[in-house]
Design a protein around this motif. Sequence first.
Motif, PDB file in Angstrom:
ATOM      1  N   MET A  74       0.847  -1.175   0.000  1.00 51.56           N
ATOM      2  CA  MET A  74       0.000   0.000   0.000  1.00 51.56           C
ATOM      3  C   MET A  74       0.894   1.239   0.000  1.00 51.56           C
ATOM      4  SD  MET A  74      -3.152   0.699   0.135  1.00 51.56           S
ATOM      5  CE  MET A  74      -4.493   1.569   0.781  1.00 51.56           C
ATOM      6  N   CYS A  75       0.666   2.096  -0.947  1.00 50.60           N
ATOM      7  CA  CYS A  75       1.501   3.292  -1.094  1.00 50.60           C
ATOM      8  C   CYS A  75       0.989   4.403  -0.182  1.00 50.60           C
ATOM      9  CB  CYS A  75       1.460   3.754  -2.545  1.00 50.60           C
ATOM     10  SG  CYS A  75       2.455   5.212  -2.873  1.00 50.60           S
ATOM     11  N   LYS A  76       1.909   5.027   0.539  1.00 48.88           N
ATOM     12  CA  LYS A  76       1.519   6.142   1.400  1.00 48.88           C
ATOM     13  C   LYS A  76       1.664   7.481   0.688  1.00 48.88           C
ATOM     14  CE  LYS A  76       6.031   6.581   3.570  1.00 48.88           C
ATOM     15  NZ  LYS A  76       6.773   6.521   4.818  1.00 48.88           N
ATOM     16  N   HIS A  77       2.210   7.474  -0.523  1.00 46.84           N
ATOM     17  CA  HIS A  77       2.397   8.714  -1.271  1.00 46.84           C
ATOM     18  C   HIS A  77       1.227   8.997  -2.207  1.00 46.84           C
ATOM     19  CE1 HIS A  77       6.482   7.030  -0.457  1.00 46.84           C
ATOM     20  NE2 HIS A  77       6.580   8.201   0.117  1.00 46.84           N
ATOM     21  N   ILE A  78       0.710   7.955  -2.851  1.00 48.64           N
ATOM     22  CA  ILE A  78      -0.413   8.087  -3.778  1.00 48.64           C
ATOM     23  C   ILE A  78      -1.523   7.176  -3.271  1.00 48.64           C
ATOM     24  CG2 ILE A  78      -1.194   7.829  -6.150  1.00 48.64           C
ATOM     25  CD1 ILE A  78       1.734   8.231  -7.008  1.00 48.64           C
ATOM     26  N   LEU A  79      -2.620   7.767  -2.835  1.00 49.73           N
ATOM     27  CA  LEU A  79      -3.678   6.995  -2.186  1.00 49.73           C
ATOM     28  C   LEU A  79      -4.491   6.146  -3.152  1.00 49.73           C
ATOM     29  CD1 LEU A  79      -4.972   9.667   0.324  1.00 49.73           C
ATOM     30  CD2 LEU A  79      -3.371   7.815   0.735  1.00 49.73           C
ATOM     31  N   ASN A  80      -4.614   6.563  -4.397  1.00 45.59           N
ATOM     32  CA  ASN A  80      -5.451   5.842  -5.345  1.00 45.59           C
ATOM     33  C   ASN A  80      -4.634   5.180  -6.454  1.00 45.59           C
ATOM     34  OD1 ASN A  80      -4.731   8.273  -6.495  1.00 45.59           O
ATOM     35  ND2 ASN A  80      -6.662   8.599  -7.514  1.00 45.59           N
ATOM     36  N   ALA A  81      -3.471   4.642  -6.129  1.00 49.48           N
ATOM     37  CA  ALA A  81      -2.631   3.975  -7.133  1.00 49.48           C
ATOM     38  C   ALA A  81      -3.364   2.751  -7.668  1.00 49.48           C
ATOM     39  CB  ALA A  81      -1.293   3.591  -6.528  1.00 49.48           C
ATOM     40  N   GLN A  82      -3.492   2.647  -8.987  1.00 45.43           N
ATOM     41  CA  GLN A  82      -4.229   1.566  -9.619  1.00 45.43           C
ATOM     42  C   GLN A  82      -3.324   0.455 -10.134  1.00 45.43           C
ATOM     43  OE1 GLN A  82      -7.734   1.505  -9.915  1.00 45.43           O
ATOM     44  NE2 GLN A  82      -7.504   3.140  -8.415  1.00 45.43           N
ATOM     45  N   VAL A  83      -2.021   0.733 -10.254  1.00 43.58           N
ATOM     46  CA  VAL A  83      -1.067  -0.260 -10.744  1.00 43.58           C
ATOM     47  C   VAL A  83       0.186  -0.235  -9.881  1.00 43.58           C
ATOM     48  CG1 VAL A  83      -1.811  -0.230 -13.167  1.00 43.58           C
ATOM     49  CG2 VAL A  83      -0.072   1.368 -12.403  1.00 43.58           C
ATOM     50  N   ASP A  92       6.633   5.243 -28.080  1.00 46.83           N
ATOM     51  CA  ASP A  92       5.576   5.652 -29.009  1.00 46.83           C
ATOM     52  C   ASP A  92       4.744   6.763 -28.389  1.00 46.83           C
ATOM     53  OD1 ASP A  92       6.457   3.665 -30.700  1.00 46.83           O
ATOM     54  OD2 ASP A  92       4.948   2.210 -30.033  1.00 46.83           O
ATOM     55  N   THR A  93       3.869   7.319 -29.209  1.00 45.39           N
ATOM     56  CA  THR A  93       2.978   8.346 -28.670  1.00 45.39           C
ATOM     57  C   THR A  93       1.990   7.692 -27.716  1.00 45.39           C
ATOM     58  OG1 THR A  93       1.489   8.074 -30.555  1.00 45.39           O
ATOM     59  CG2 THR A  93       3.167   9.802 -30.716  1.00 45.39           C
ATOM     60  N   TYR A  94       1.798   8.318 -26.589  1.00 47.27           N
ATOM     61  CA  TYR A  94       0.927   7.776 -25.542  1.00 47.27           C
ATOM     62  C   TYR A  94      -0.497   8.241 -25.825  1.00 47.27           C
ATOM     63  CZ  TYR A  94       0.090   5.843 -20.912  1.00 47.27           C
ATOM     64  OH  TYR A  94      -0.330   5.062 -19.868  1.00 47.27           O
ATOM     65  N   GLU A  95      -1.394   7.303 -26.105  1.00 47.12           N
ATOM     66  CA  GLU A  95      -2.765   7.631 -26.468  1.00 47.12           C
ATOM     67  C   GLU A  95      -3.711   7.360 -25.295  1.00 47.12           C
ATOM     68  OE1 GLU A  95      -3.544   5.312 -29.897  1.00 47.12           O
ATOM     69  OE2 GLU A  95      -2.031   6.307 -31.099  1.00 47.12           O
ATOM     70  N   GLU A  96      -4.945   7.764 -25.452  1.00 49.13           N
ATOM     71  CA  GLU A  96      -5.936   7.557 -24.394  1.00 49.13           C
ATOM     72  C   GLU A  96      -6.215   6.077 -24.168  1.00 49.13           C
ATOM     73  OE1 GLU A  96     -10.506   8.798 -23.255  1.00 49.13           O
ATOM     74  OE2 GLU A  96      -9.499   9.820 -24.897  1.00 49.13           O
ATOM     75  N   ALA A  97      -6.110   5.263 -25.192  1.00 51.13           N
ATOM     76  CA  ALA A  97      -6.329   3.820 -25.051  1.00 51.13           C
ATOM     77  C   ALA A  97      -5.243   3.171 -24.189  1.00 51.13           C
ATOM     78  CB  ALA A  97      -6.366   3.163 -26.422  1.00 51.13           C
ATOM     79  N   ASP A  98      -4.082   3.812 -24.073  1.00 55.69           N
ATOM     80  CA  ASP A  98      -2.997   3.275 -23.253  1.00 55.69           C
ATOM     81  C   ASP A  98      -3.212   3.506 -21.762  1.00 55.69           C
ATOM     82  OD1 ASP A  98      -1.632   2.390 -25.487  1.00 55.69           O
ATOM     83  OD2 ASP A  98      -0.547   4.281 -25.728  1.00 55.69           O
ATOM     84  N   TYR A 155      -5.669   2.327 -20.012  1.00 58.45           N
ATOM     85  CA  TYR A 155      -6.520   1.264 -19.490  1.00 58.45           C
ATOM     86  C   TYR A 155      -5.768  -0.059 -19.469  1.00 58.45           C
ATOM     87  CZ  TYR A 155     -10.317   4.576 -20.160  1.00 58.45           C
ATOM     88  OH  TYR A 155     -11.117   5.679 -20.087  1.00 58.45           O
ATOM     89  N   CYS A 156      -6.091  -0.895 -18.481  1.00 59.95           N
ATOM     90  CA  CYS A 156      -5.513  -2.228 -18.400  1.00 59.95           C
ATOM     91  C   CYS A 156      -6.008  -3.041 -19.600  1.00 59.95           C
ATOM     92  CB  CYS A 156      -5.927  -2.892 -17.087  1.00 59.95           C
ATOM     93  SG  CYS A 156      -5.466  -4.620 -16.959  1.00 59.95           S
ATOM     94  N   ASP A 187      -9.765  -3.575 -18.455  1.00 62.23           N
ATOM     95  CA  ASP A 187     -10.178  -2.207 -18.808  1.00 62.23           C
ATOM     96  C   ASP A 187     -10.256  -1.277 -17.598  1.00 62.23           C
ATOM     97  OD1 ASP A 187     -10.285  -2.627 -21.521  1.00 62.23           O
ATOM     98  OD2 ASP A 187     -12.382  -3.267 -21.503  1.00 62.23           O
ATOM     99  N   ASN A 188      -9.471  -1.550 -16.554  1.00 63.06           N
ATOM    100  CA  ASN A 188      -9.384  -0.656 -15.408  1.00 63.06           C
ATOM    101  C   ASN A 188      -8.617   0.598 -15.827  1.00 63.06           C
ATOM    102  OD1 ASN A 188      -9.431   0.381 -12.797  1.00 63.06           O
ATOM    103  ND2 ASN A 188      -7.590  -0.733 -12.198  1.00 63.06           N
ATOM    104  N   HIS A 189      -9.193   1.757 -15.562  1.00 65.75           N
ATOM    105  CA  HIS A 189      -8.532   3.027 -15.898  1.00 65.75           C
ATOM    106  C   HIS A 189      -7.462   3.299 -14.848  1.00 65.75           C
ATOM    107  CE1 HIS A 189      -8.920   7.565 -16.888  1.00 65.75           C
ATOM    108  NE2 HIS A 189      -8.000   6.996 -17.629  1.00 65.75           N
ATOM    109  N   TYR A 190      -6.201   3.057 -15.194  1.00 63.31           N
ATOM    110  CA  TYR A 190      -5.141   3.167 -14.193  1.00 63.31           C
ATOM    111  C   TYR A 190      -4.410   4.487 -14.234  1.00 63.31           C
ATOM    112  CZ  TYR A 190      -1.761   1.915 -17.851  1.00 63.31           C
ATOM    113  OH  TYR A 190      -1.011   1.889 -18.981  1.00 63.31           O
TER     114      TYR A 190
END
Length: 122
Positions: free
Chosen positions: A1-10, A58-64, A66-67, A71-74
């Motif tokens: 559990m990260c104490k720096h970022i409370l909502n870390a998804q990955v 590569d260019t980072y797109e909006e589709a990148d 998500y898992c 499809d979790n928005h991380y």
Amino acid sequence: MCKHILNAQVTIRAPCCKKWFDCPQCHAENANHELRKTNEMIFMCKKCRKAFRKDMTDTYEEADEYCPHCDNHYVVEAKTPVAALGVEGEDARVDNRMIKDDRVKNVPQSAFVETDIDARLG
């Protein structure tokens, strides 16, 4: 559990020591070396617990954002802990139940109770 970022998804696999960390600050606290930079990052989704790779050249797109497995928005705005001082509850001017002491029960006053009847009658 990260104490720096409370909502870390990955969690991120550090390329230098091959260990999993929630953020670069966690790596800096737990490792005795600096985080090595790389073009390919390995993530593990905290929702489905599956690992995946992302090429950062590569260019980072909006589709990148998500898992690829669930499809979790991380990529979300990080919520960092902030020290705050306050009282939990509603406004005391509207709802004063939080300042009323429930340990002391108010005895309803009745004219038919014979305590101090002489003082009330005059």
